[in-house]
Each structure stands twice: as C-alpha cells, then as structure tokens.
Design a protein around this motif. Structure first.
Motif, mmCIF file in Angstrom:
data_model
loop_
_atom_site.group_PDB
_atom_site.id
_atom_site.type_symbol
_atom_site.label_atom_id
_atom_site.label_comp_id
_atom_site.label_asym_id
_atom_site.label_seq_id
_atom_site.Cartn_x
_atom_site.Cartn_y
_atom_site.Cartn_z
ATOM 1 N N GLN A 127 0.830 -1.200 0.000
ATOM 2 C CA GLN A 127 0.000 0.000 0.000
ATOM 3 C C GLN A 127 0.870 1.259 0.000
ATOM 4 N N LYS A 128 1.958 1.241 0.747
ATOM 5 C CA LYS A 128 2.869 2.388 0.790
ATOM 6 C C LYS A 128 3.481 2.634 -0.591
ATOM 7 N N ALA A 129 3.923 1.557 -1.230
ATOM 8 C CA ALA A 129 4.514 1.690 -2.568
ATOM 9 C C ALA A 129 3.487 2.236 -3.563
ATOM 10 N N TYR A 130 2.257 1.759 -3.453
ATOM 11 C CA TYR A 130 1.188 2.234 -4.332
ATOM 12 C C TYR A 130 0.920 3.727 -4.100
ATOM 13 N N ALA A 131 0.829 4.130 -2.857
ATOM 14 C CA ALA A 131 0.562 5.533 -2.529
ATOM 15 C C ALA A 131 1.682 6.435 -3.049
ATOM 16 N N GLU A 132 2.924 5.994 -2.903
ATOM 17 C CA GLU A 132 4.054 6.772 -3.398
ATOM 18 C C GLU A 132 4.025 6.862 -4.922
ATOM 19 N N SER A 133 3.661 5.775 -5.559
ATOM 20 C CA SER A 133 3.576 5.753 -7.019
ATOM 21 C C SER A 133 2.493 6.703 -7.518
#
Length: 115
Positions: free
Chosen positions: A65-71
């Motif tokens: 989820q963190k990687a998705y939000a950053e993306s």
C-alpha cells in the motif's frame, strides 16, 4: 473590391484566429495528458489490487500500500508539472501574440495619423 475587403478582413482577424488555434491546441494537449493520467492511474490501481491480494501478512500489505501511494503521488506530481508546463508555454505564446498585435495596431494607427 469584395476581394480586397475579404483580404483586409482576413488580415485583421489573423491574430484572433491564431489565438483561437493556440487555445484549441492547448486544450487538446491537456486532454491527451489527462487521458494518459487516467490510464496510468487505472493501470497502477489494477497492479496494486493484484499485488495486495497476494500478500499473506499485514506488514507485506502495508508495504504494498505504501509503494502504491508513493507511485500515485509521483504520477500526480508529474502530471501536474507537465500540465503546468503546457499552460505556461501557452501563456507565453499568447502574450507574444498580444504584444505583436498591440505593436501592429500602434504602427497602423501612427501611420494613419501621419497620412
């Protein structure tokens, strides 16, 4: 006579048609960028849901989820910068057109006043 009036009208309207063309091209470019953004976000979302559904523990899901939000944040930031660049360029071109129009009108009025 009609031909001459038609040519004068075309000449007089050229700055306005040039400005309308600039506006149309700018709107088209922004629409294309918006479409690309939408497609990118949709693709990222689908990828996220696929990866999230494969996670076995809460920490791995949180990382996904963190990687998705950053993306998504990076994608939105790049889209905003790109759109701002398009608008800035259009604004500069419009300013140059208006300046040229103003200088042309001043020259014509000055010539008419002297003649």
């Amino acid at each position: 006579m009609f031909e001459q009036m038609n040519e004068q009208f075309k000449t007089a309207m050229k700055p306005m048609t040039d400005l309308a063309t600039l506006n149309m091209n700018t709107v088209q470019e922004l629409a294309e960028k918006s479409n690309a953004l939408y497609s990118s976000l949709l693709s990222e979302s689908m990828s996220y849901f696929e990866k999230a559904s494969q996670q076995k523990d809460l920490m791995a899901l949180a990382e996904t989820q963190k990687a998705y939000a950053e993306s998504v944040q990076e994608t939105m930031s790049e889209a905003a910068k790109s759109s701002y660049a398009v608008l800035t360029e259009a604004q500069q071109k419009a300013g140059e057109m208006m300046k040229g129009m103003s200088e042309d009108m001043t020259t014509k009025f000055t010539a008419a006043a002297k003649g």
